[in-house]
Design an enzyme around this catalytic site. Structure first.
Site, PDB file in Angstrom:
ATOM      1  N   HIS A  37       0.856  -1.197   0.000  1.00 11.87           N
ATOM      2  CA  HIS A  37       0.000   0.000   0.000  1.00 11.87           C
ATOM      3  C   HIS A  37       0.881   1.231   0.000  1.00 11.87           C
ATOM      4  O   HIS A  37       1.970   1.236   0.571  1.00 11.87           O
ATOM      5  CB  HIS A  37      -0.920   0.006   1.225  1.00 11.87           C
ATOM      6  CG  HIS A  37      -1.958  -1.065   1.152  1.00 11.87           C
ATOM      7  ND1 HIS A  37      -2.746  -1.401   2.221  1.00 11.87           N
ATOM      8  CD2 HIS A  37      -2.348  -1.884   0.140  1.00 11.87           C
ATOM      9  CE1 HIS A  37      -3.572  -2.376   1.874  1.00 11.87           C
ATOM     10  NE2 HIS A  37      -3.340  -2.681   0.620  1.00 11.87           N
ATOM     11  N   LYS A  79       5.081   4.818   2.295  1.00 15.57           N
ATOM     12  CA  LYS A  79       4.660   3.427   2.439  1.00 15.57           C
ATOM     13  C   LYS A  79       4.576   3.081   3.923  1.00 15.57           C
ATOM     14  O   LYS A  79       5.207   3.728   4.758  1.00 15.57           O
ATOM     15  CB  LYS A  79       5.659   2.496   1.756  1.00 15.57           C
ATOM     16  CG  LYS A  79       5.640   2.603   0.243  1.00 15.57           C
ATOM     17  CD  LYS A  79       6.534   1.566  -0.414  1.00 15.57           C
ATOM     18  CE  LYS A  79       5.882   0.221  -0.545  1.00 15.57           C
ATOM     19  NZ  LYS A  79       4.811   0.162  -1.556  1.00 15.57           N
ATOM     20  N   SER A  99       4.000   4.126 -13.443  1.00 16.59           N
ATOM     21  CA  SER A  99       2.635   3.619 -13.380  1.00 16.59           C
ATOM     22  C   SER A  99       1.934   4.062 -14.664  1.00 16.59           C
ATOM     23  O   SER A  99       2.493   4.856 -15.435  1.00 16.59           O
ATOM     24  CB  SER A  99       1.902   4.197 -12.162  1.00 16.59           C
ATOM     25  OG  SER A  99       2.536   3.820 -10.967  1.00 16.59           O
ATOM     26  N   ASN A 115      -9.915  -6.033  -5.812  1.00 14.48           N
ATOM     27  CA  ASN A 115     -10.210  -7.302  -5.113  1.00 14.48           C
ATOM     28  C   ASN A 115     -11.679  -7.219  -4.753  1.00 14.48           C
ATOM     29  O   ASN A 115     -12.040  -6.628  -3.728  1.00 14.48           O
ATOM     30  CB  ASN A 115      -9.415  -7.420  -3.801  1.00 14.48           C
ATOM     31  CG  ASN A 115      -8.000  -7.889  -3.976  1.00 14.48           C
ATOM     32  OD1 ASN A 115      -7.510  -8.094  -5.070  1.00 14.48           O
ATOM     33  ND2 ASN A 115      -7.325  -8.078  -2.857  1.00 14.48           N
ATOM     34  N   HIS A 141      -4.042  -5.351 -12.891  1.00 12.46           N
ATOM     35  CA  HIS A 141      -4.178  -4.392 -11.797  1.00 12.46           C
ATOM     36  C   HIS A 141      -2.869  -3.720 -11.409  1.00 12.46           C
ATOM     37  O   HIS A 141      -2.880  -2.753 -10.637  1.00 12.46           O
ATOM     38  CB  HIS A 141      -4.804  -5.048 -10.561  1.00 12.46           C
ATOM     39  CG  HIS A 141      -3.843  -5.797  -9.677  1.00 12.46           C
ATOM     40  ND1 HIS A 141      -3.039  -6.811 -10.119  1.00 12.46           N
ATOM     41  CD2 HIS A 141      -3.565  -5.661  -8.347  1.00 12.46           C
ATOM     42  CE1 HIS A 141      -2.317  -7.281  -9.113  1.00 12.46           C
ATOM     43  NE2 HIS A 141      -2.605  -6.613  -8.024  1.00 12.46           N
ATOM     44  N   GLY A 142      -1.740  -4.212 -11.906  1.00 11.49           N
ATOM     45  CA  GLY A 142      -0.481  -3.610 -11.480  1.00 11.49           C
ATOM     46  C   GLY A 142       0.677  -4.355 -12.094  1.00 11.49           C
ATOM     47  O   GLY A 142       0.556  -4.949 -13.165  1.00 11.49           O
ATOM     48  N   GLY A 161       2.466  -6.848 -10.482  1.00 19.07           N
ATOM     49  CA  GLY A 161       2.514  -8.251 -10.052  1.00 19.07           C
ATOM     50  C   GLY A 161       3.875  -8.603  -9.485  1.00 19.07           C
ATOM     51  O   GLY A 161       4.906  -8.242 -10.061  1.00 19.07           O
ATOM     52  N   GLU A 216       1.572   8.075  -3.435  1.00 22.71           N
ATOM     53  CA  GLU A 216       2.686   8.443  -4.303  1.00 22.71           C
ATOM     54  C   GLU A 216       2.388   9.753  -5.022  1.00 22.71           C
ATOM     55  O   GLU A 216       1.291   9.936  -5.556  1.00 22.71           O
ATOM     56  CB  GLU A 216       2.891   7.312  -5.327  1.00 22.71           C
ATOM     57  CG  GLU A 216       4.130   7.418  -6.166  1.00 22.71           C
ATOM     58  CD  GLU A 216       4.383   6.131  -6.948  1.00 22.71           C
ATOM     59  OE1 GLU A 216       4.894   5.166  -6.364  1.00 22.71           O
ATOM     60  OE2 GLU A 216       4.078   6.121  -8.162  1.00 22.71           O
ATOM     61  N   GLY A 247       2.611   0.778 -10.889  1.00 22.84           N
ATOM     62  CA  GLY A 247       3.788  -0.066 -11.079  1.00 22.84           C
ATOM     63  C   GLY A 247       4.546  -0.158  -9.768  1.00 22.84           C
ATOM     64  O   GLY A 247       4.016   0.163  -8.715  1.00 22.84           O
TER      65      GLY A 247
END
Lengths: 140, 485
Positions: free
Chosen positions: B208, B484, B389, B334, B408-409, B411, B211, B383
């Site tokens: 999480h 973060k 990203s 999710n 979604h991103g 990974g 940014e 990203g």
């Protein structure tokens, strides 16, 4: 050499635990220790206060998930960090036990990882040799 | 890599696991990946999870996986499964513990230069770090009374706006208006409420983040212009979920579903896929509780966004009119949603489970906010913290092939411990600072666990979904500062 109580295993996004015990009660106690190793690492947590947990499960592996889920809930709601555990009863779909530890204090305890929950993925309890062994995956 | 009897290559970005891949599969598996990503996927053994998901009763089409897929539990991360609501199942394992983990992108009216040099950016990220509760064990500034808890669970982001943490326009620019109807707080346990009581308005930990970025490259000028973004524009991205409340809803639901699979005689290869018929007491109760958790997450991201706005205005000494802070879009990755899709020419009501996958509705879809209908639904793709990203828009191919879904991103590629080992002897903080990216994080090991090398290349992931026709690239974003947990 002391036999291992638990070992962390790696998955791509999460973590798993292999846990051993001579008896089911010891397996559950060691599992709780393993869980807190993931949360707070090897740092010493003192056994200053006591919490009790009751849990139920459809079978013994499910009971292990429920037992550990209760400790996760206690961490999230009361900041409880466990150092030592004693299972008073395990069987018949129920477990009852006690944990000794402290309340999390920022600055004194350094938390490593948030455990969101205990999954049922690859969940297993077996006796490959003279000891019981459990395997489970945590969601981080 | 040679396709064989087990895996068939359908195109340079699409692979099939036929039903013969594993006995018991009701439908094939379809994986979106190029050859390079497919090698990682095979090594990580997540194909087995694609196959396992195909066992779910009532599954239609295929068990799908996006190019950012990796090993999870139950469904792989990056998995999409649609089941018929009429006679199929609903599965908490198809959603995950972090219900409505999702991400939002905020646009501003300022350019990168307005953030200043390294010292000014450090002040900004320090201020964000101080204002936004983050990290394991963190508590929020928002304390919920029992009455508030119910309102958060029923109204979602709307509750946060009612408290003054945003505007109604924010709700328009959130998937589902920031609130799923049909949430029933009575379906949420006291344990879940206790876990969520002090965590509303917290970022969480692990992957999480909050940014600060800027638009580095625009690919689709029409869409970018519609979103009010151009090269150099400063953006803010927030990635967080339903915190302890959602985690406990999933935990509680799995216990119920474990009993349900025995009750309904459902055989599954992975206990984590535990499920119940959609139209059963157990299924309905899970859906009602899941919606509560999803709404809690939307409220959470709304609060986090508000505090980020306050910090930006204070530190940069900008009025709201000068900052022009506005939510571009918020997506869940999710979640399980009840949606209508055409399957073999027939419209069906389906429970679309997206676990590490994002809804990606195309232009013209009636569920999109009116201003976006001409270009399609924004899809925010974070990203890793060291590279970039993306902002995409949904495309028609997604509706035809993936029940309106995409990646979604980036990974994960490395386990957390492997990432920590790979980071030993390196100063990830310094490496990122040399690239002009300033990080503040709570956990000592977070930076190692979350280092860029731990993730797949998000550009490769995005290239696959765009080539496959699931989404279109709008722009690329470069990080400047990251908070973060």
């Amino acid at each position: 050499m002391t036999e291992p109580r638990f070992r962390l295993i790696e998955t791509t996004a999460d973590a798993g635990l292999l846990i051993w015990g001579d008896r089911l009660s010891e397996l559950f106690e060691n599992a709780a220790c393993g869980l807190y190793r993931v949360i707070v690492g090897r740092r010493t947590v003192k056994p200053l206060l006591r919490k009790s947990v009751h849990a139920r499960g459809v079978d013994t592996p499910g009971l292990l998930v429920s037992w550990l889920s209760e400790w996760i809930c206690l961490f999230d709601t009361e900041g409880f960090l466990g150092a030592a555990f004693q299972v008073d009863h395990v069987g018949g779909g129920r477990v009852r036990g006690t944990g000794w530890g402290e309340t999390y204090e920022p600055g004194r305890h350094r938390l490593l990882t948030e455990v969101k929950g205990i999954t049922y993925h690859r969940l297993e309890i077996c006796r490959p040799d003279k000891r019981l062994r459990a395997r489970l995956v945590l969601d981080l | 890599m040679e396709p064989g009897d087990r895996i068939r290559k359908l195109s340079p970005w699409k692979w099939e696991l036929p039903v013969s891949y594993k006995k018991g599969m009701r439908v094939p598996g379809i994986v979106y990946a190029d050859e390079k990503l497919m090698r990682d996927i095979i090594n990580d053994k997540s194909l087995e999870q694609v196959a396992n998901a195909a066992f779910l009763p009532g599954i239609v089409g295929a068990s799908l996986a996006m190019p950012d897929m990796h090993y999870g539990y139950g469904l792989p991360i990056g998995g999409v499964v649609a089941t018929k609501t009429a006679d199929g199942v609903i599965s908490p394992g198809g959603v995950g513990f972090d219900i409505n983990c999702g991400v939002r992108l905020v646009g501003t009216g300022i350019a990168r230069e307005a953030l200043g040099g390294a010292e000014e950016v450090k002040k900004l990220v320090d201020a964000l770090f101080a204002r936004v509760p983050a990290g394991v064990g963190s508590k929020g500034k928002v304390r919920l009374s029992p009455a508030d808890e119910n309102k958060v669970m029923v109204k979602g982001a709307g509750w946060a706006v009612d408290q003054g943490y945003g505007t109604p326009d924010d709700l328009t620019m959130t998937e589902e208006g920031g609130c799923l109807e049909g949430a029933d707080p009575a379906a949420v346990s006291e344990k879940a409420r206790r876990r969520g009581r002090e965590q509303q308005g917290t970022l969480g930990s692990g992957n999480h983040f909050m940014e600060i970025q800027y638009v580095e490259k625009v690919y689709d000028r029409e869409a970018a212009s519609l979103f009010g973004l151009e090269e150099g524009t400063v953006t803010v991205m927030i990635h967080s979920g339903s915190r302890g409340l959602g985690h406990q809803v999933c935990t509680d639901s799995l216990v119920v579903m474990e009993r349900a699979v025995r009750k309904y005689g459902i055989e599954l290869p992975d206990r984590q896929l535990a499920c119940a018929p959609f139209r059963s007491t157990e299924g309905e109760r899970y859906l009602a509780a899941m919606r509560c958790a999803a709404n809690y997450a939307w409220a959470n991201r709304q609060c986090l966004m508000w505090w980020a706005k306050e910090v930006m205005e204070e530190v940069l000494r900008l009025s709201p009119a000068d900052l022009r802070w506005r939510l571009i879009y918020d997506v869940a990755h999710n979640i399980v949603k009840v949606e209508k899709h055409r399957v073999a020419g027939v419209e069906m009501e389906l429970a679309v489970h997206r676990k590490g996958a994002t809804r990606a509705f195309p232009p013209g879809h009636p569920e999109l906010p009116l201003p976006y209908r001409s270009v399609g639904q924004p899809v925010v793709i974070p990203g890793d913290m060291g590279t970039c990203s993306y902002l995409l828009t949904g495309a028609e191919g997604a509706m035809r092939e993936t029940f309106g879904s995409t990646c979604h991103g980036a990974g994960r590629r490395l386990s957390r411990r492997a990432a920590i080992r790979a980071s030993k002897g390196r100063s990830i903080f310094r490496e990122l600072e040399e690239k002009g990216i300033h990080i503040r994080c709570v956990g000592r090991e977070t930076v190692g666990e979350e280092m860029p090398d731990a993730y797949k290349n998000v550009t490769e992931v995005v290239d696959v979904v765009t080539r496959a026709g699931l989404a279109r690239k709008v722009l690329r974003l470069r990080p400047v500062a990251v908070v973060k947990g």
